[in-house]
Design a protein around this motif. Structure first.
Motif, PDB file in Angstrom:
ATOM      1  N   ILE A   1       0.853  -1.196   0.000  1.00  0.00           N
ATOM      2  CA  ILE A   1       0.000   0.000   0.000  1.00  0.00           C
ATOM      3  C   ILE A   1       0.884   1.240   0.000  1.00  0.00           C
ATOM      4  O   ILE A   1       1.893   1.290   0.696  1.00  0.00           O
ATOM      5  CB  ILE A   1      -0.963  -0.005   1.216  1.00  0.00           C
ATOM      6  CG1 ILE A   1      -2.100   0.993   1.037  1.00  0.00           C
ATOM      7  CG2 ILE A   1      -0.235   0.199   2.515  1.00  0.00           C
ATOM      8  CD1 ILE A   1      -3.272   0.460   0.297  1.00  0.00           C
TER       9      ILE A   1
ATOM     10  N   LEU B   1      -8.164   3.537   2.944  1.00  0.00           N
ATOM     11  CA  LEU B   1      -7.269   2.446   2.560  1.00  0.00           C
ATOM     12  C   LEU B   1      -8.052   1.307   1.923  1.00  0.00           C
ATOM     13  O   LEU B   1      -7.542   0.619   1.027  1.00  0.00           O
ATOM     14  CB  LEU B   1      -6.507   1.916   3.776  1.00  0.00           C
ATOM     15  CG  LEU B   1      -5.513   2.841   4.460  1.00  0.00           C
ATOM     16  CD1 LEU B   1      -4.829   2.118   5.615  1.00  0.00           C
ATOM     17  CD2 LEU B   1      -4.486   3.371   3.476  1.00  0.00           C
TER      18      LEU B   1
ATOM     19  N   LEU C   1      -2.829   0.244  -4.193  1.00  0.00           N
ATOM     20  CA  LEU C   1      -2.792  -1.100  -3.638  1.00  0.00           C
ATOM     21  C   LEU C   1      -2.105  -1.997  -4.655  1.00  0.00           C
ATOM     22  O   LEU C   1      -2.593  -2.173  -5.772  1.00  0.00           O
ATOM     23  CB  LEU C   1      -4.213  -1.593  -3.357  1.00  0.00           C
ATOM     24  CG  LEU C   1      -4.348  -3.011  -2.800  1.00  0.00           C
ATOM     25  CD1 LEU C   1      -3.598  -3.161  -1.481  1.00  0.00           C
ATOM     26  CD2 LEU C   1      -5.817  -3.368  -2.635  1.00  0.00           C
ATOM     27  N   ARG C   2      -0.945  -2.519  -4.280  1.00  0.00           N
ATOM     28  CA  ARG C   2      -0.113  -3.297  -5.199  1.00  0.00           C
ATOM     29  C   ARG C   2       0.108  -2.558  -6.524  1.00  0.00           C
ATOM     30  O   ARG C   2       0.021  -3.123  -7.597  1.00  0.00           O
ATOM     31  CB  ARG C   2      -0.710  -4.670  -5.448  1.00  0.00           C
ATOM     32  CG  ARG C   2      -0.496  -5.639  -4.293  1.00  0.00           C
ATOM     33  CD  ARG C   2      -0.829  -7.045  -4.677  1.00  0.00           C
ATOM     34  NE  ARG C   2      -0.275  -7.999  -3.729  1.00  0.00           N
ATOM     35  CZ  ARG C   2      -0.449  -9.310  -3.815  1.00  0.00           C
ATOM     36  NH1 ARG C   2      -1.149  -9.818  -4.810  1.00  0.00           N
ATOM     37  NH2 ARG C   2       0.085 -10.121  -2.917  1.00  0.00           N
TER      38      ARG C   2
ATOM     39  N   MET D   1      -6.287   3.200  -6.588  1.00  0.00           N
ATOM     40  CA  MET D   1      -7.643   2.732  -6.301  1.00  0.00           C
ATOM     41  C   MET D   1      -8.713   3.684  -6.784  1.00  0.00           C
ATOM     42  O   MET D   1      -9.833   3.273  -7.133  1.00  0.00           O
ATOM     43  CB  MET D   1      -7.808   2.494  -4.798  1.00  0.00           C
ATOM     44  CG  MET D   1      -6.891   1.426  -4.243  1.00  0.00           C
ATOM     45  SD  MET D   1      -7.085   1.202  -2.459  1.00  0.00           S
ATOM     46  CE  MET D   1      -8.683   0.404  -2.397  1.00  0.00           C
TER      47      MET D   1
ATOM     48  N   ARG E   1     -11.051  -5.148  -3.967  1.00  0.00           N
ATOM     49  CA  ARG E   1     -11.177  -5.535  -2.562  1.00  0.00           C
ATOM     50  C   ARG E   1     -11.366  -7.039  -2.424  1.00  0.00           C
ATOM     51  O   ARG E   1     -10.782  -7.682  -1.548  1.00  0.00           O
ATOM     52  CB  ARG E   1     -12.350  -4.802  -1.901  1.00  0.00           C
ATOM     53  CG  ARG E   1     -12.057  -3.379  -1.503  1.00  0.00           C
ATOM     54  CD  ARG E   1     -13.131  -2.841  -0.579  1.00  0.00           C
ATOM     55  NE  ARG E   1     -14.435  -2.751  -1.220  1.00  0.00           N
ATOM     56  CZ  ARG E   1     -14.856  -1.698  -1.908  1.00  0.00           C
ATOM     57  NH1 ARG E   1     -14.067  -0.639  -2.057  1.00  0.00           N
ATOM     58  NH2 ARG E   1     -16.057  -1.676  -2.443  1.00  0.00           N
TER      59      ARG E   1
ATOM     60  N   GLU F   1      -7.920  -8.702  -2.966  1.00  0.00           N
ATOM     61  CA  GLU F   1      -6.718  -8.312  -2.231  1.00  0.00           C
ATOM     62  C   GLU F   1      -6.914  -7.999  -0.753  1.00  0.00           C
ATOM     63  O   GLU F   1      -5.938  -7.971  -0.004  1.00  0.00           O
ATOM     64  CB  GLU F   1      -6.088  -7.073  -2.894  1.00  0.00           C
ATOM     65  CG  GLU F   1      -5.779  -7.221  -4.373  1.00  0.00           C
ATOM     66  CD  GLU F   1      -4.594  -8.142  -4.651  1.00  0.00           C
ATOM     67  OE1 GLU F   1      -4.020  -8.679  -3.691  1.00  0.00           O
ATOM     68  OE2 GLU F   1      -4.252  -8.318  -5.827  1.00  0.00           O
ATOM     69  N   LEU F   2      -8.146  -7.742  -0.312  1.00  0.00           N
ATOM     70  CA  LEU F   2      -8.361  -7.224   1.038  1.00  0.00           C
ATOM     71  C   LEU F   2      -9.164  -8.180   1.904  1.00  0.00           C
ATOM     72  O   LEU F   2     -10.078  -8.858   1.432  1.00  0.00           O
ATOM     73  CB  LEU F   2      -9.110  -5.887   0.988  1.00  0.00           C
ATOM     74  CG  LEU F   2      -8.427  -4.700   0.327  1.00  0.00           C
ATOM     75  CD1 LEU F   2      -9.304  -3.472   0.453  1.00  0.00           C
ATOM     76  CD2 LEU F   2      -7.062  -4.441   0.932  1.00  0.00           C
TER      77      LEU F   2
ATOM     78  N   LEU G   1      -3.661  -7.653   2.026  1.00  0.00           N
ATOM     79  CA  LEU G   1      -3.787  -6.625   3.056  1.00  0.00           C
ATOM     80  C   LEU G   1      -4.990  -6.937   3.927  1.00  0.00           C
ATOM     81  O   LEU G   1      -6.097  -7.153   3.424  1.00  0.00           O
ATOM     82  CB  LEU G   1      -3.954  -5.249   2.409  1.00  0.00           C
ATOM     83  CG  LEU G   1      -4.155  -4.047   3.328  1.00  0.00           C
ATOM     84  CD1 LEU G   1      -2.922  -3.803   4.182  1.00  0.00           C
ATOM     85  CD2 LEU G   1      -4.471  -2.792   2.501  1.00  0.00           C
TER      86      LEU G   1
END
Length: 232
Positions: A7, A56, A69-70, A74, A86, A89-90, A165
């Motif tokens: 991030i 975030l 993000l990576r 975003m 999301r 990755e989240l 993340l």
């Protein structure tokens, strides 16, 4: 931008306008987090911690600045694209658990896998619930689970996707001390196993000091970024 960072937050500002005029919630926030880092965002109530966490996650848009993000900005994505990002990755863990009341423990953990079209979602979800000590509670609904059990289901749901993340907002705020301590121990164990970058908002100094870094927010400003005294 460099892909070595999970991030990247650059000059993020968030303001809102109400009847009294413009209120700035976050002022020029910048930091970067590498893979596998564990970071606590600390500060008084109303300092902007939860707003920063929502940005975030791509759930709230900054007034200015960028969040990558990576390497992916975003906020050049539309809402559907951010939702897809999301999903890939989240992971999230909330103070209030945010389990779906009409789904049992297994179905709650299966859901994010099913949304991604994972074929063995049931097997993966079952294994993760066994990992968090709830192998005998697969068919139980949230209403019959204790607070600690519900948060374990939430941890299983967050980690089952092995997210890049993980964002946690006061994850022990609804739990008693002993239960909260056990849940946090489990969270740190799972985080090490999964190799996830962990960002958590907390008022608990002991939890914050288990993270490798602390970001202190005061009145919407990042006033300190330091290594914790006792990293996890």
């Amino acid at each position: 931008m460099s892909s070595e960072f999970i991030i990247e937050v650059d000059h993020v500002r968030k303001s809102v306008v109400d009847a009294t005029g413009e209120l700035t919630i976050l002022h020029d926030i910048s930091f970067r987090l590498e893979a596998r880092e564990s970071v606590a965002i600390v500060g008084a109530s109303g300092s902007g911690k939860s707003t920063l966490l929502a940005i975030l996650a791509g759930l709230d848009k900054p007034t200015s600045g960028t969040v990558r993000l990576r390497g992916q900005d975003m906020f050049v994505l539309d809402e559907d694209q951010r939702a897809a990002l999301r999903a890939r990755e989240l992971g999230f863990v909330f103070q209030s658990f945010q389990l779906l009341a009409n789904l049992n423990a297994l179905e709650n953990v299966m859901l994010p896998l099913e949304l991604r079209g994972i074929r063995d979602a049931r097997a993966q979800a079952t294994a993760m619930l066994e990992r968090v000590g709830l192998g005998q509670r697969l068919g139980h609904y949230p209403r019959v689970l204790s607070g600690g059990e519900q948060q374990r289901v939430a941890l299983a749901r967050a980690f089952v996707q092995r997210p890049a993340l993980l964002l946690a907002d006061e994850p022990t705020g609804s739990l008693d001390y002993a239960t909260g301590a056990a849940v946090m121990e489990l969270m740190f164990e799972l985080n090490r196993e999964a190799g996830t970058t962990l960002v958590l908002v907390t008022h608990d100094r002991q939890i914050a000091e288990r993270c490798e870094r602390q970001l202190r927010i005061e009145a919407g400003r990042l006033v300190e970024s330091r290594l914790a005294d006792a990293p996890a």
